[in-house]
Design a protein around this motif. Structure first.
Motif, PDB file in Angstrom:
ATOM      1  N   GLY A 347       0.803  -1.211   0.000  1.00  0.00           N
ATOM      2  CA  GLY A 347       0.000   0.000   0.000  1.00  0.00           C
ATOM      3  C   GLY A 347       0.836   1.261   0.000  1.00  0.00           C
ATOM      4  N   ILE A 348       0.294   2.314  -0.613  1.00  0.00           N
ATOM      5  CA  ILE A 348       0.947   3.621  -0.657  1.00  0.00           C
ATOM      6  C   ILE A 348       0.492   4.423   0.559  1.00  0.00           C
ATOM      7  CG2 ILE A 348       1.331   5.680  -2.051  1.00  0.00           C
ATOM      8  CD1 ILE A 348       2.292   3.119  -3.386  1.00  0.00           C
ATOM      9  N   GLN A 349       1.415   5.116   1.196  1.00  0.00           N
ATOM     10  CA  GLN A 349       1.079   5.890   2.380  1.00  0.00           C
ATOM     11  C   GLN A 349       0.145   7.043   2.036  1.00  0.00           C
ATOM     12  OE1 GLN A 349       4.594   7.218   4.375  1.00  0.00           O
ATOM     13  NE2 GLN A 349       5.249   5.168   4.976  1.00  0.00           N
ATOM     14  N   LEU A 350      -0.738   7.332   2.960  1.00  0.00           N
ATOM     15  CA  LEU A 350      -1.602   8.502   2.870  1.00  0.00           C
ATOM     16  C   LEU A 350      -1.407   9.359   4.113  1.00  0.00           C
ATOM     17  CD1 LEU A 350      -5.028   7.176   1.496  1.00  0.00           C
ATOM     18  CD2 LEU A 350      -3.478   8.781   0.390  1.00  0.00           C
ATOM     19  N   MET A 352       0.602  11.135   0.872  1.00  0.00           N
ATOM     20  CA  MET A 352       1.823  10.680   0.208  1.00  0.00           C
ATOM     21  C   MET A 352       2.981  11.613   0.541  1.00  0.00           C
ATOM     22  SD  MET A 352       0.544   9.360  -3.513  1.00  0.00           S
ATOM     23  CE  MET A 352       2.235   9.066  -3.980  1.00  0.00           C
ATOM     24  N   VAL A 363      -0.215   8.628  -9.208  1.00  0.00           N
ATOM     25  CA  VAL A 363      -0.651   7.987  -7.958  1.00  0.00           C
ATOM     26  C   VAL A 363      -1.189   9.037  -6.990  1.00  0.00           C
ATOM     27  CG1 VAL A 363       0.109   6.648  -5.968  1.00  0.00           C
ATOM     28  CG2 VAL A 363       0.894   6.030  -8.242  1.00  0.00           C
ATOM     29  N   LYS A 364      -0.582  10.205  -6.971  1.00  0.00           N
ATOM     30  CA  LYS A 364      -1.091  11.290  -6.126  1.00  0.00           C
ATOM     31  C   LYS A 364      -2.461  11.749  -6.638  1.00  0.00           C
ATOM     32  CE  LYS A 364       3.424  13.046  -4.634  1.00  0.00           C
ATOM     33  NZ  LYS A 364       4.410  14.154  -4.716  1.00  0.00           N
ATOM     34  N   SER A 367      -5.167   9.391  -5.605  1.00  0.00           N
ATOM     35  CA  SER A 367      -5.612   9.552  -4.218  1.00  0.00           C
ATOM     36  C   SER A 367      -6.617  10.700  -4.103  1.00  0.00           C
ATOM     37  CB  SER A 367      -4.419   9.797  -3.292  1.00  0.00           C
ATOM     38  OG  SER A 367      -3.817  11.052  -3.552  1.00  0.00           O
ATOM     39  N   TYR A 415      -4.058   2.184  -1.012  1.00  0.00           N
ATOM     40  CA  TYR A 415      -3.416   3.090  -0.063  1.00  0.00           C
ATOM     41  C   TYR A 415      -3.519   2.544   1.357  1.00  0.00           C
ATOM     42  CZ  TYR A 415      -3.694   6.223  -4.049  1.00  0.00           C
ATOM     43  OH  TYR A 415      -3.567   6.778  -5.304  1.00  0.00           O
ATOM     44  N   GLN A 416      -2.470   2.713   2.113  1.00  0.00           N
ATOM     45  CA  GLN A 416      -2.464   2.262   3.503  1.00  0.00           C
ATOM     46  C   GLN A 416      -3.513   3.036   4.299  1.00  0.00           C
ATOM     47  OE1 GLN A 416       1.507   2.530   5.103  1.00  0.00           O
ATOM     48  NE2 GLN A 416       2.416   1.375   3.416  1.00  0.00           N
ATOM     49  N   GLY A 418      -6.539   3.147   3.494  1.00  0.00           N
ATOM     50  CA  GLY A 418      -7.600   3.578   2.583  1.00  0.00           C
ATOM     51  C   GLY A 418      -8.907   2.840   2.819  1.00  0.00           C
TER      52      GLY A 418
END
Length: 842
Positions: A347-350, A352, A363-364, A367, A415-416, A418
């Protein structure tokens, strides 16, 4: 339209031909031939084709685009271009059909003179030549003719057109969009189509102010898209994506987003790239079709962003189902590509904070799309909730809300944290979510995204999702699986009919008839389901054991192997259970929790075994709760073995290798209890449960769906589906859902009837209901959950006769009995269990 084309001047035509010049890519296999050819040209220019001093002659330069080498030629102003092409052919050997002369961005047509083409001294021409080793000469010629024809249409030179655009395109598509075409051939045909700028030409024609040109272009582009979709199989269809992408990019710069042709091209592109890998793994992916597709992440993402904005706007104005489908199609390869990133790691951090190795901006942006859609959907669902509470539903696109929620959830999973954000928003509007599922969830759609949070749903919405997974019942007599069964051999004959049938035949529907009885139809089928399930789960038949604390609940009997056919009977039981659910028939059976959890693929804990074996549960709990010091003193004298009774004798089973020599102490007692539970309730009946699951899967389609059915339900939900309502049958509810034929509600016979029913015991009401409908158990909702209302018909029979019933139609018939006592006596007879459950219904 974003811009209007007032007129078509030379610059526009230059743009088209320059596009063709830039995009032309000679066959790489012909590079050496090309160099050799140019060397020949340069050698020839010093000889026979020397510049002449004749004042009527003009000289000009012909430059080869591929490597810049130049040929000097001369001719008379009245010479046709064809003469120049012949000269080039005589020197180089390139056939005239394979030569393209370009001047000021325009292709010179062979029938024009040099003067008409405005060729002057020292003019610079470009030669585009396809070498003799290039494949598909006919396709090259077709596409070139297509583009040249479009060029003339744009110039208004319709009198010179030999072949109409549509006819040429049809021939090209007949050669290209056909099922038997090979991958390499298709890719080459499409590459030629793009290399000669056919998409650009068609789009320019579509932008023409001339109505006939615009209509011709639209028809042609639609023809191309349609032919690819209908003529090519799915893997090959994706190879058309680069062409569709070019159509989209060209149109997007000149027309509005709601332009019908642009919408078609965008939707088609979405269907082409939906299953194509566009991420890092696609570079080394072993799928040749993916490598040939040549579509990148950055090609696809703008359409995700564009459609997300349209969905956000459409939620307030007008939402098109096609836009929701297209959004999902484009989003699918984007999500897969992001998961391929080395930075993904679950997962991508939120928000970012880090910079990604690839697709950072996209990716941004994604989100932001997530939060935009989530906020919009939460507001919409709050509005739904408000309208439900006010019982005032406005016309809206609520039927698309579930699809948008699914895609929004899919983005959130990237997303982490999410998913937590998504479900916290849904919790606020869970009432609306339930309503949408019951009202708009459709068969064939994927609802696994919501099943993972079934606690936000209620019984009605979970049941609806399960029914969507089960096959639809059919009424076509030709597809029904027919059964003729003797009541005295109910279980064995039912076993033969069901276990030997092909699953697809059972899914088609059932036709049931009892031997030597006239009755047929749905009522008899309902009766059969009830009776055969009672037999299957009857403990005397050794397949299942009743729970000590609740005799209505059953779990597989570990000792069922006393019957050599027991595993086949468990498969038969699974089929019958699935069929009962499929036909929405409550058969009065409930599963024990341990059995239910195994069918759902969920591990069993200590608390789950309480009803199945209270003594075993108490013993295990005592071991866990005992003082550690006492346990370590070996006060229990236990080792890792399990003693079981098998065919009248005791048998010791080691819970693991050499378990008999390992003492249970305070440190390993938890493991000991877990192994005991595993052996007692899982290992000992694993074969029986597996066969039951296989039989169930035969009906629902496969074992994944079988497991998903039980995962979707709460334990109590299954009780409601298979057993039915636990409440005493309500006379008021019964009366409210009954209509009359021949009688009226105020007739004394109707008044007497309901008075007598109100005096009956709970069991008598069940028997009367069974006599009337072949149902002993109502759905959870009561009579409102039945397929139709019930009916009381007035018959012309003698008052000496008992009531009769048409169970298929939920109909009971009786004559005009003269008194309350006479009616009570007649009804008391049919509510005796041995009469009401075997009475000759028809």
């Amino acid at each position: 339209m974003k811009r209007q084309l007032e007129d078509y001047d030379d610059d526009i035509f230059n743009e088209l031909d320059l596009l063709r010049m830039r995009k032309f890519d000679p066959n790489p296999n012909s590079a050496s031939d090309t160099d050799h050819f140019l060397d020949q040209i340069e050698a020839s220019t010093s000889g026979s084709l020397q510049h002449s001093s004749d004042p009527d002659r003009i000289h000009f330069f012909v430059r080869m685009i591929s490597n810049g080498k130049t040929l000097v030629l001369h001719g008379k102003p009245e010479d046709k271009v064809e003469v120049i092409l012949e000269k080039i052919q005589s020197v180089t050997g390139i056939p005239m059909i394979e030569q393209r002369l370009i001047y000021q961005g325009r292709q010179l047509q062979s029938e024009y003179s040099l003067a008409e083409c405005m060729i002057k001294n020292d003019a610079g021409l470009h030669l585009v030549g396809r070498m003799r080793s290039t494949e598909h000469p006919q396709v090259w010629q077709l596409v070139d003719t297509l583009v040249s024809t479009i060029y003339r249409l744009l110039k208004g030179e319709t009198e010179f057109i030999c072949k109409p655009v549509e006819a040429v395109l049809i021939v090209y598509l007949d050669m290209t969009a056909k099922r038997e075409i090979r991958v390499n051939t298709l890719a080459s045909h499409l590459n030629i189509f793009q290399s000669l700028c056919a998409p650009s030409a068609l789009v320019m024609l579509y932008l023409s102010p001339c109505k006939s040109n615009k209509e011709l272009a639209e028809k042609s582009i639609r023809m191309f898209i349609s032919a690819c979709k209908t003529g090519l199989q799915r893997p090959l269809y994706s190879l058309c994506a680069p062409v569709a992408l070019e159509f989209c990019n060209l149109l997007s710069r000149s027309v509005a987003q709601d332009d019908p042709l642009y919408s078609l091209c965008r939707s088609s592109l979405g269907s082409m790239v939906e299953d194509v890998r566009i991420g890092r793994s696609a570079r080394n992916h072993d799928c040749f079709h993916n490598r040939m597709c040549m579509i990148s992440f950055k090609d696809v993402f703008p359409f995700v962003s564009e459609l997300a904005n349209k969905l956000a706007e459409g939620l307030d104005i007008d939402l098109l189902p096609s836009e929701v489908r297209d959004f999902a199609a484009f989003l699918r390869p984007i999500k897969a590509a992001i998961k391929d990133l080395p930075d993904f790691e679950g997962g991508i951090q939120l928000p970012m904070m880090q910079t990604l190795s690839c697709y950072d901006d996209e990716v941004k942006d994604l989100s932001l799309i997530l939060f935009q859609l989530l906020e919009k959907m939460r507001r919409c669902l709050e509005k739904v909730k408000g309208e439900m509470e006010m019982k005032e539903k406005e016309d809206g696109d609520w039927d698309q809300y579930l699809a948008i929620l699914k895609e929004t959830h899919g983005i959130a999973k990237l997303y982490q944290g999410g998913e937590d954000i998504f479900w916290s928003n849904m919790k606020v509007v869970d009432v609306s979510l339930r309503y949408l599922i019951v009202t708009y969830a459709k068969r064939g759609e994927d609802y696994k995204w919501v099943i993972g949070h079934k606690e936000l749903l209620d019984f009605e919405s979970r049941r609806h999702l399960v029914m969507l997974m089960l096959p639809e019942t059919k009424s076509d007599d030709e597809e029904l699986h027919e059964m003729l069964i003797d009541r005295s051999q109910l279980l064995s004959e039912s076993f033969n009919y069901i276990s030997k049938a092909k699953p697809e035949n059972l899914r088609g529907g059932l036709f049931m008839e009892f031997n030597n009885e006239e009755a047929t139809g749905p009522g008899v089928l309902r009766e059969w389901f009830f009776l055969v399930c009672q037999e299957i789960f009857n403990p005397q038949n050794a397949l299942f054991i009743a729970c000590p604390n609740d005799r209505r609940r059953f779990f597989p009997n570990p000792a069922s192997k006393v019957d050599p056919l027991h595993l086949k009977y468990f498969k038969f039981a699974g089929r019958v259970t699935a069929l009962a659910l499929m036909h929405k028939i409550q058969v009065g059976i409930m599963f024990d929790r341990t059995f239910f959890l195994q069918l759902a693929g969920i591990d069993i804990s200590l608390e789950d075994i309480k009803d199945a074996d209270p003594y075993f549960y108490s013993s295990c709990k005592q071991i866990l709760d005992m003082d550690p010091f006492i346990v370590d003193q070996d006060a229990l004298g236990l080792t890792f073995v399990h003693e079981i009774e098998e065919l009248g004798s005791m048998k010791v089973v080691e819970l693991f290798t050499d378990g008999k020599n390992i003492a249970v102490n305070s440190r390993n007692r938890k493991e000991y209890v877990e192994l005991l539970i595993q052996h007692r309730f899982v290992t000992s009946v694993s074969k029986q449960v597996a066969k039951f699951a296989k039989g169930f899967a035969d009906i629902v389609g496969d074992e994944k769906i079988q497991k998903l059915v039980f995962m979707t339900l709460e334990f109590e939900d299954h009780d409601g589906l298979l057993h039915g309502s636990e409440n005493i049958i309500s006379v008021d509810d019964w009366k409210a859902h009954t209509e009359y034929n021949g009688y009226t509600e105020t007739d004394p016979q109707i008044y007497w009837f309901w008075e007598i029913v109100g005096e009956m015991t709970a069991e008598q009401r069940k028997v009367l209901l069974f006599f009337w409908t072949s149902l002993k158990h109502l759905p959870v909702e009561g009579f409102s959950g039945l397929a139709s209302k019930l009916y009381i018909y007035k018959s012309n029979d003698s008052i000496d006769l008992l009531p009769s019933s048409h169970t298929c139609f939920y109909r009971i018939c009786f004559p005009s009995y003269p008194s309350l006592e006479v009616m009570r006596q007649r009804l008391n007879i049919i509510t005796q269990d041995h009469v009401g459950c075997g009475f000759g219904t028809w």
